[in-house]
Write a protein that holds these residues in place. Structure first.
Motif, PDB file in Angstrom:
ATOM      1  N   MET A 195      35.504  41.088  32.350  1.00 35.86           N
ATOM      2  CA  MET A 195      36.574  41.130  33.580  1.00 35.86           C
ATOM      3  C   MET A 195      36.386  39.932  34.272  1.00 35.86           C
ATOM      4  O   MET A 195      37.211  39.127  34.995  1.00 35.86           O
ATOM      5  CB  MET A 195      36.160  42.277  34.439  1.00 35.86           C
ATOM      6  N   LYS A 196      34.912  39.457  34.409  1.00 31.10           N
ATOM      7  CA  LYS A 196      34.620  38.411  35.326  1.00 31.10           C
ATOM      8  C   LYS A 196      35.492  37.098  34.582  1.00 31.10           C
ATOM      9  O   LYS A 196      35.914  36.277  35.506  1.00 31.10           O
ATOM     10  CB  LYS A 196      33.303  38.014  35.428  1.00 31.10           C
ATOM     11  N   LYS A 197      35.289  37.167  33.166  1.00 31.17           N
ATOM     12  CA  LYS A 197      36.058  35.593  32.790  1.00 31.17           C
ATOM     13  C   LYS A 197      37.448  35.699  32.927  1.00 31.17           C
ATOM     14  O   LYS A 197      38.335  34.862  33.507  1.00 31.17           O
ATOM     15  CB  LYS A 197      35.637  35.943  31.215  1.00 31.17           C
ATOM     16  N   ARG A 198      38.108  36.811  32.817  1.00 32.19           N
ATOM     17  CA  ARG A 198      39.299  36.826  33.093  1.00 32.19           C
ATOM     18  C   ARG A 198      39.602  36.647  34.827  1.00 32.19           C
ATOM     19  O   ARG A 198      40.813  35.928  35.125  1.00 32.19           O
ATOM     20  CB  ARG A 198      40.099  38.120  32.851  1.00 32.19           C
ATOM     21  N   ALA A 199      39.052  37.135  35.614  1.00 29.48           N
ATOM     22  CA  ALA A 199      39.116  36.993  37.017  1.00 29.48           C
ATOM     23  C   ALA A 199      39.160  35.434  37.318  1.00 29.48           C
ATOM     24  O   ALA A 199      39.765  34.729  37.900  1.00 29.48           O
ATOM     25  CB  ALA A 199      38.377  37.724  37.841  1.00 29.48           C
ATOM     26  N   ALA A 200      38.125  34.710  36.555  1.00 31.79           N
ATOM     27  CA  ALA A 200      37.982  33.358  36.670  1.00 31.79           C
ATOM     28  C   ALA A 200      39.150  32.657  36.173  1.00 31.79           C
ATOM     29  O   ALA A 200      39.632  31.604  36.763  1.00 31.79           O
ATOM     30  CB  ALA A 200      36.658  32.796  35.872  1.00 31.79           C
ATOM     31  N   ILE A 201      39.821  32.999  35.339  1.00 32.39           N
ATOM     32  CA  ILE A 201      40.805  32.529  34.536  1.00 32.39           C
ATOM     33  C   ILE A 201      42.082  32.709  35.476  1.00 32.39           C
ATOM     34  O   ILE A 201      42.941  31.821  35.788  1.00 32.39           O
ATOM     35  CB  ILE A 201      41.132  33.226  33.123  1.00 32.39           C
ATOM     36  N   SER A 202      41.893  34.092  35.957  1.00 26.89           N
ATOM     37  CA  SER A 202      43.221  34.129  37.004  1.00 26.89           C
ATOM     38  C   SER A 202      42.994  32.902  38.214  1.00 26.89           C
ATOM     39  O   SER A 202      44.189  32.616  38.773  1.00 26.89           O
ATOM     40  CB  SER A 202      43.068  35.721  37.481  1.00 26.89           C
ATOM     41  N   ARG A 203      41.823  32.965  38.733  1.00 25.24           N
ATOM     42  CA  ARG A 203      41.762  31.876  39.743  1.00 25.24           C
ATOM     43  C   ARG A 203      41.914  30.396  39.347  1.00 25.24           C
ATOM     44  O   ARG A 203      42.476  29.802  40.356  1.00 25.24           O
ATOM     45  CB  ARG A 203      40.145  32.007  40.536  1.00 25.24           C
ATOM     46  N   ALA A 204      41.644  30.317  38.194  1.00 25.37           N
ATOM     47  CA  ALA A 204      42.142  28.771  37.605  1.00 25.37           C
ATOM     48  C   ALA A 204      43.329  28.611  37.519  1.00 25.37           C
ATOM     49  O   ALA A 204      44.046  27.438  37.819  1.00 25.37           O
ATOM     50  CB  ALA A 204      41.327  28.746  36.275  1.00 25.37           C
ATOM     51  N   ILE A 205      44.342  29.502  37.391  1.00 19.42           N
ATOM     52  CA  ILE A 205      45.751  29.459  37.092  1.00 19.42           C
ATOM     53  C   ILE A 205      46.450  29.455  38.708  1.00 19.42           C
ATOM     54  O   ILE A 205      47.606  29.500  38.645  1.00 19.42           O
ATOM     55  CB  ILE A 205      46.352  30.318  35.964  1.00 19.42           C
ATOM     56  N   ALA A 206      45.521  29.909  39.598  1.00 20.06           N
ATOM     57  CA  ALA A 206      46.408  30.136  40.967  1.00 20.06           C
ATOM     58  C   ALA A 206      47.368  29.230  41.496  1.00 20.06           C
ATOM     59  O   ALA A 206      48.536  29.354  41.807  1.00 20.06           O
ATOM     60  CB  ALA A 206      45.271  30.559  41.961  1.00 20.06           C
ATOM     61  N   LEU A 207      46.929  27.742  41.239  1.00 17.26           N
ATOM     62  CA  LEU A 207      47.464  26.958  41.751  1.00 17.26           C
ATOM     63  C   LEU A 207      48.701  26.410  40.680  1.00 17.26           C
ATOM     64  O   LEU A 207      49.230  25.034  40.794  1.00 17.26           O
ATOM     65  CB  LEU A 207      46.531  25.744  42.307  1.00 17.26           C
ATOM     66  N   ASP A 208      49.138  27.080  39.640  1.00 18.81           N
ATOM     67  CA  ASP A 208      49.922  26.662  38.757  1.00 18.81           C
ATOM     68  C   ASP A 208      49.740  25.158  38.233  1.00 18.81           C
ATOM     69  O   ASP A 208      50.248  24.125  38.143  1.00 18.81           O
ATOM     70  CB  ASP A 208      51.298  26.463  39.137  1.00 18.81           C
ATOM     71  N   PRO A 209      48.355  25.160  37.556  1.00 21.84           N
ATOM     72  CA  PRO A 209      47.794  23.926  37.397  1.00 21.84           C
ATOM     73  C   PRO A 209      48.354  23.413  36.028  1.00 21.84           C
ATOM     74  O   PRO A 209      48.891  23.792  35.192  1.00 21.84           O
ATOM     75  CB  PRO A 209      46.357  23.772  37.168  1.00 21.84           C
ATOM     76  N   GLU A 210      48.465  21.873  35.822  1.00 25.37           N
ATOM     77  CA  GLU A 210      48.753  21.278  34.718  1.00 25.37           C
ATOM     78  C   GLU A 210      47.738  21.305  33.489  1.00 25.37           C
ATOM     79  O   GLU A 210      48.207  21.105  32.394  1.00 25.37           O
ATOM     80  CB  GLU A 210      49.548  19.978  34.800  1.00 25.37           C
TER      81      GLU A 210
END
Ligand code: ATP
Ligand code: MG
Lengths: 357, 280
Positions: free
Chosen positions: B165-180
């Protein structure tokens, strides 16, 4: 020639033999062979024995080789990185008394230097409008203030009260010899306000907040949380350090005022009920003894102490290396270094304000 | 504002190798020393837009360090890093912040801030980099959490999440700003095989659906071969092999083959060992 089972039961018997062999080799051609063909099994003690032998051989410049090693044993050998184990031992640190004091004081000075750099950076980040972390950092100041300030009220009051009582008692014991009972109030007021209030408060803050700041930041560093902040464009100094330094710089003088007030109240209780001075007399004596300069000095001192504790805690916390052990070290280090520096700064204050004036 | 305490040393001849092409990331002759110990040595790489680029290597070979260089967290001792065509370690505050907004990072251990809830963690980059009102931010954060299947955990504290879950939460934070571009450090390390596959699928999904370029560091060989478009294999701080998974599988080099089949070359095991003192 070593036996078939070379383990912790027998290694010690062979130590003199090896020494003998090495001694002869170092006198002679500088080469020695150890026959391992009979060895079927090994344990770690056996392995340690051979490594020790190699180390001795190296010290005596003897080329020591093992011959006739069976495959099973050679597999065991291949697991061990001999180069890593053969590093020369570091020289034990001796040194005379002066050096030892130096060893203690120098890291303190380094910490002070690191703390100063951090403080400058914090000030910068505060001024710089483009520094990330402002928005997220908003509100954190009040959280920190609550934690460091409100949270400390209980313990600061309690210790203040007790110290006030103790001081009044001590003063009275001395003063009544000269029949100068009524100066208890002056003694308590001046010593508490000038010295003990700010100092004790700062030490309490160092123990409570300095340690928790170092532990919190250290844990964040090893969890890569600080990297994560930086990566999100949030300046960790602005987001973490500024609110903490600000909160302690504000909370410590407030707590010092609280401490001093309650300590004077403790002294007053003693003066009124034991020395029998009367409320009004005591209060008048106190207000006469205290000068505005004392109170102002105490406030300035406490602000500096609070800033010091927060900065030292932050700088040690942010520089944690080496996992949880590093966090532990930083936590202890933060308290010790803070208290040391508080005392040093206090001495400087006394020199500047009292002796110098 | 002082951003990096030091800048990488860049020998003149490296300047000519700077990329003028469409590479999203380009690392040129990256070298790293930690306290006199060389961790990375002459690493070159180029990541193209839209691909999943995997950096594979055994534990401790410098993968995380390389990722930190590429993402602007740590200047290398020597070499050039170009990101979106810009020279990363010469950028100043504003430009750097602008670049950072275009990339996300998922840390090895998640690196969620423990002082706030999962939702607030995901909202943090949004709050920091946008002027949106909180209601909007919260809506976006919930959307991102839903994408990784974590909406139900939005209000939990990170410390009460499981590893996956931590990994997925981290991924979710990583995509928060719609990165390229997203950097992943060991997305499947420490997860059970099933959860690891889920995370791999999530990475692929984000890549295919949103066209996000992925740079993934891992020592998990099956996962690397599953998700990679192209990969490099690191070994003792150098690039041992580079190419598509198929190309690498076909390589004859014994070190590459041994690594794929999870064994260290035998003679190498020997050379450092006590075995050197055997008389043959
Ligand atoms: N800040 C640092 N200071 C000193 N040494 C470091 C630092 N960061 C990493 N190292 C060292 O660099 C080497 C490579 O570390 P790195 O974290 O990049 O490895 P890794 O490939 O990511 O390993 P893992 O798969 O275990 O995460 C290690 O030996 C580590 O001890
Ligand atoms: Mg790593």
């Amino acid at each position: 020639m070593l036996p078939s089972h070379f383990d912790r039961g027998v290694v010690e018997e062979y130590a003199p033999q090896i020494e003998e062999v090495l001694r002869e080799a170092s006198k002679g051609e500088g080469k020695a062979l150890v026959e391992l063909s009979a060895v079927e099994s090994f344990d770690s003690a056996g392995m340690a024995f051979l490594i020790e032998a190699l180390e001795q051989a190296r010290a005596q410049e003897v080329d020591l080789r093992f011959v006739g090693v069976r495959p099973a044993v050679s597999d065991f050998f291949s697991l061990v990185g001999i180069e890593r184990l053969l590093v020369p031992e570091q020289q034990a640190k001796g040194g005379n008394f002066v050096e030892k004091v130096g060893d203690l004081a120098l890291p303190m000075m380094e910490r002070l230097g690191a703390g100063k750099d951090l403080l400058v950076e914090a000030a910068h980040s505060l001024m710089d409008p483009s520094s990330g972390g402002k928005r997220a950092g908003r509100g954190r100041f009040f959280l920190e203030l609550e934690h460091a300030g409100i949270g400390a009220i209980g313990i600061v009051s309690l210790i203040g009260f007790l110290l006030g009582l103790i001081l009044a008692m001590q003063a009275w014991v001395q003063l009544k010899v000269f029949g100068a009972d009524k100066y208890v109030a002056d003694m308590v007021a001046v010593s508490i306000t000038r010295e003990i209030g700010p100092l004790m408060t700062a030490i309490l803050v160092a123990a409570r907040s300095g340690s928790s700041i170092a532990a919190q930041l250290g844990t964040m560093v090893i969890n890569e949380e600080v990297d994560a902040l930086r990566q999100m464009g949030i300046n960790p100094v602005r987001y973490l350090v500024v609110p903490k330094v600000g909160a302690l710089a504000l909370a410590t003088p407030c707590l010092a005022v609280l401490f001093s007030t309650i300590a004077i109240f403790g002294g007053l209780l003693f003066g009124v009920f034991v020395v029998d001075l009367g409320w009004q007399v005591y209060i008048e004596a106190t207000s006469e003894a205290l000068q505005a300069g004392d109170i102002l000095g105490s406030l300035i001192k406490s602000t500096v102490f609070g800033t010091l504790v927060a900065t030292v805690g932050c700088s040690l916390g942010l520089n944690v290396k080496g996992g949880p052990v590093g966090v532990g070290k930083a936590t202890t280090g933060a308290v010790v270094a803070s208290i040391f520096m508080i005392i040093v700064f206090d001495a400087v204050f006394v020199l500047l304000l009292r002796v110098g004036a | 504002m002082r951003i990096f305490k030091r800048k990488p040393r860049i020998p003149k001849e490296l300047l000519e190798r700077k990329s003028r092409t469409e590479d999203l990331i380009r690392g040129i002759a990256i070298e790293t020393n930690f306290d006199g110990r060389t961790v990375l040595k002459g690493v070159d790489l180029a990541v193209t837009k839209g691909e999943v680029f995997v950096i594979l290597g055994p534990s401790g070979c410098g993968k995380t360090t390389l990722l930190r260089h590429l993402s602007g967290m740590l200047p290398p001792t020597l070499g050039i890093v170009q990101l979106f065509g810009r020279d990363l370690y010469t950028l100043k505050g504003k430009e750097l912040a602008e670049l950072r907004g275009r990339m996300g990072f998922s840390f090895q251990g998640g690196a969620l801030l423990n002082s706030m809830s999962v939702l607030e963690n995901v909202a943090l980059p949004l709050r920091e980099s946008t002027d949106l009102p909180w209601e909007k931010i919260e809506r976006i954060a919930r959307l991102k959490l839903d994408m990784v299947g974590l909406l139900h955990a939005a209000h939990l504290s990170p410390s009460s999440l499981s590893g996956g879950m931590k990994k997925r939460a981290a991924i979710s934070r990583a995509i928060a700003l719609d990165p390229e571009l997203i950097f992943f450090d060991e997305p499947s390390a420490g997860l059970d095989p099933i959860t690891a596959v889920e995370v791999d699928n999530l990475i692929l999904k984000l890549n295919k659906v949103f066209g996000i370029t992925m740079v993934v560091v891992t020592h998990d060989i099956p996962s690397a071969f599953l998700i990679a478009d192209r990969m490099i294999m690191l070994h003792e701080g150098r690039v041992l092999a580079r190419g598509t998974p198929d190309e690498i599988r076909e390589m004859k080099d014994s070190k590459v083959q041994d690594f794929i089949h999870r064994a260290l070359p035998a003679e190498e095991q020997r050379s450092g060992g006590l075995a050197r003192f055997l008389k043959t």
